[in-house]
Design an enzyme around this catalytic site. Structure first.
Site, PDB file in Angstrom:
ATOM      1  N   ASP A  29       0.835  -1.204   0.000  1.00 52.47           N
ATOM      2  CA  ASP A  29       0.000   0.000   0.000  1.00 52.47           C
ATOM      3  C   ASP A  29       0.871   1.257   0.000  1.00 52.47           C
ATOM      4  O   ASP A  29       1.935   1.267   0.622  1.00 52.47           O
ATOM      5  CB  ASP A  29      -0.897  -0.038   1.255  1.00 52.47           C
ATOM      6  CG  ASP A  29      -2.063   0.932   1.145  1.00 52.47           C
ATOM      7  OD1 ASP A  29      -2.267   1.514   0.062  1.00 52.47           O
ATOM      8  OD2 ASP A  29      -2.767   1.109   2.156  1.00 52.47           O
ATOM      9  N   HIS A  46       3.154   3.433  -8.919  1.00 46.80           N
ATOM     10  CA  HIS A  46       2.975   1.996  -9.172  1.00 46.80           C
ATOM     11  C   HIS A  46       4.240   1.413  -9.820  1.00 46.80           C
ATOM     12  O   HIS A  46       4.640   0.294  -9.519  1.00 46.80           O
ATOM     13  CB  HIS A  46       1.753   1.755 -10.060  1.00 46.80           C
ATOM     14  CG  HIS A  46       0.454   2.138  -9.390  1.00 46.80           C
ATOM     15  ND1 HIS A  46       0.143   1.782  -8.103  1.00 46.80           N
ATOM     16  CD2 HIS A  46      -0.617   2.848  -9.830  1.00 46.80           C
ATOM     17  CE1 HIS A  46      -1.048   2.253  -7.781  1.00 46.80           C
ATOM     18  NE2 HIS A  46      -1.529   2.906  -8.812  1.00 46.80           N
ATOM     19  N   LEU A 141      11.484 -20.125  -4.368  1.00 46.93           N
ATOM     20  CA  LEU A 141      10.420 -19.281  -3.799  1.00 46.93           C
ATOM     21  C   LEU A 141       9.145 -19.348  -4.648  1.00 46.93           C
ATOM     22  O   LEU A 141       9.224 -19.284  -5.870  1.00 46.93           O
ATOM     23  CB  LEU A 141      10.908 -17.819  -3.765  1.00 46.93           C
ATOM     24  CG  LEU A 141       9.868 -16.772  -3.358  1.00 46.93           C
ATOM     25  CD1 LEU A 141       9.682 -16.752  -1.841  1.00 46.93           C
ATOM     26  CD2 LEU A 141      10.263 -15.373  -3.834  1.00 46.93           C
TER      27      LEU A 141
END
Ligand code: FPP
Length: 267
Positions: A29, A46, A141
């Protein structure tokens, strides 16, 4: 000081977590605020957020984290943000996937997605499917991106699937348990997050992983997502480990916590 009771699930068993988080979830956020505070368009925030995700992914690989699940776009964001911002995010997602695909593959990352992809533009879906397919056999991962995702609707869909199985006679209502419901979530292979981080000072889950994060330790970082460096992640992990040491609930087989590892970029 009164110690809180140990976490107990519906089965009454302790929900033990490892001393070093193996599965981390993040609500990324603050991109918009990062850009606005610099007089830049939100899209720049972004873009910077996508770069932060790239750095954090490398750090998690170097550190041996098993799963990193990131909230990139909620269903609410997808439906309610101005169409131009959603279009920017879609373009950025495709760019992020296309530019980072090779690096992710080289790192042995397995990429997965949760959320309603059928509503996304076809070219974005193609990029998602390509990286998912090409990384499917990797055992490093797991990077899981939640895109057009909402936890309540994920649970509603699971309930519907179970109701259909009951109606067709495949399943008796008494046979529905936590395991069966979890098998109908968007990614049944997902481990419950040990640690859930949210940046930008907000302290709520915003419809993210409501089922999976039932026993997660929560960490709220004041900094905006583009400023969330690997050092900030280490702080979150240290605070998680300190809480676990204090209250127990550590699996006996766990090794002592691993020291922070510096990633390939020296961060
Ligand atoms: C919330 O910040 C963030 C989003 C809605 C988008 C998250 C996207 C990224 C981190 C980009 C990288 C990811 C991919 C894969 C494209 P906000 O814009 O709501 O910030 P604000 O609350 O400050 O306005």
């Amino acid at each position: 000081m009164i110690e809180p009771p140990a976490d107990e699930g519906s089965s009454g068993e302790q929900h033990a977590r490892p001393l070093t988080p193996e599965s981390i979830a993040v609500i990324m956020d603050g991109n918009g605020r990062w850009a606005e505070s610099r007089g830049l368009p939100r899209a720049r925030g972004h873009e910077e957020g996508a770069e932060t995700l790239r750095r954090l992914t490398r750090h998690c690989v170097a550190r041996g984290v098993r799963e990193l699940t990131c909230y990139a776009l909620s269903t609410e964001n997808f439906r309610r943000r101005p169409p131009a911002e959603v279009a920017d995010l879609m373009r950025l997602l495709q760019l992020y996937l296309d530019r980072n695909r090779e690096e992710l593959l080289e790192l042995g990352v397995r990429v997965r997605f949760i959320g309603h992809r059928e509503e996304l533009p076809p070219e974005v879906r193609e990029s998602m499917e390509r990286v998912e397919r090409e990384s499917a056999a990797h055992d490093g991962l797991v990077l899981r991106l939640a895109i057009n995702y909402g936890s309540r609707s994920e649970l509603v869909e699971a309930a519907r699937a179970l109701a259909r199985a009951v109606r067709s006679g495949e399943l008796a209502p008494e046979e529905i348990d936590e395991e069966r419901l979890a098998a109908h979530l968007h990614d049944p292979t997902m481990a419950d997050p040990d640690l859930l981080i949210r940046t930008a000072g907000e302290e709520r889950l915003s419809n993210f992983l409501l089922w999976q994060a039932s026993y997660s330790e929560l960490h709220f970082a004041p900094c905006l997502w583009p400023d969330f460096t690997p050092e900030r992640l280490e702080e979150a992990i240290a605070s998680y480990a300190a809480r676990l040491r204090k209250y127990g609930a550590v699996r006996s087989s766990d090794p002592v916590p691993r020291p922070p590892v510096v990633d390939a970029e020296g961060r």
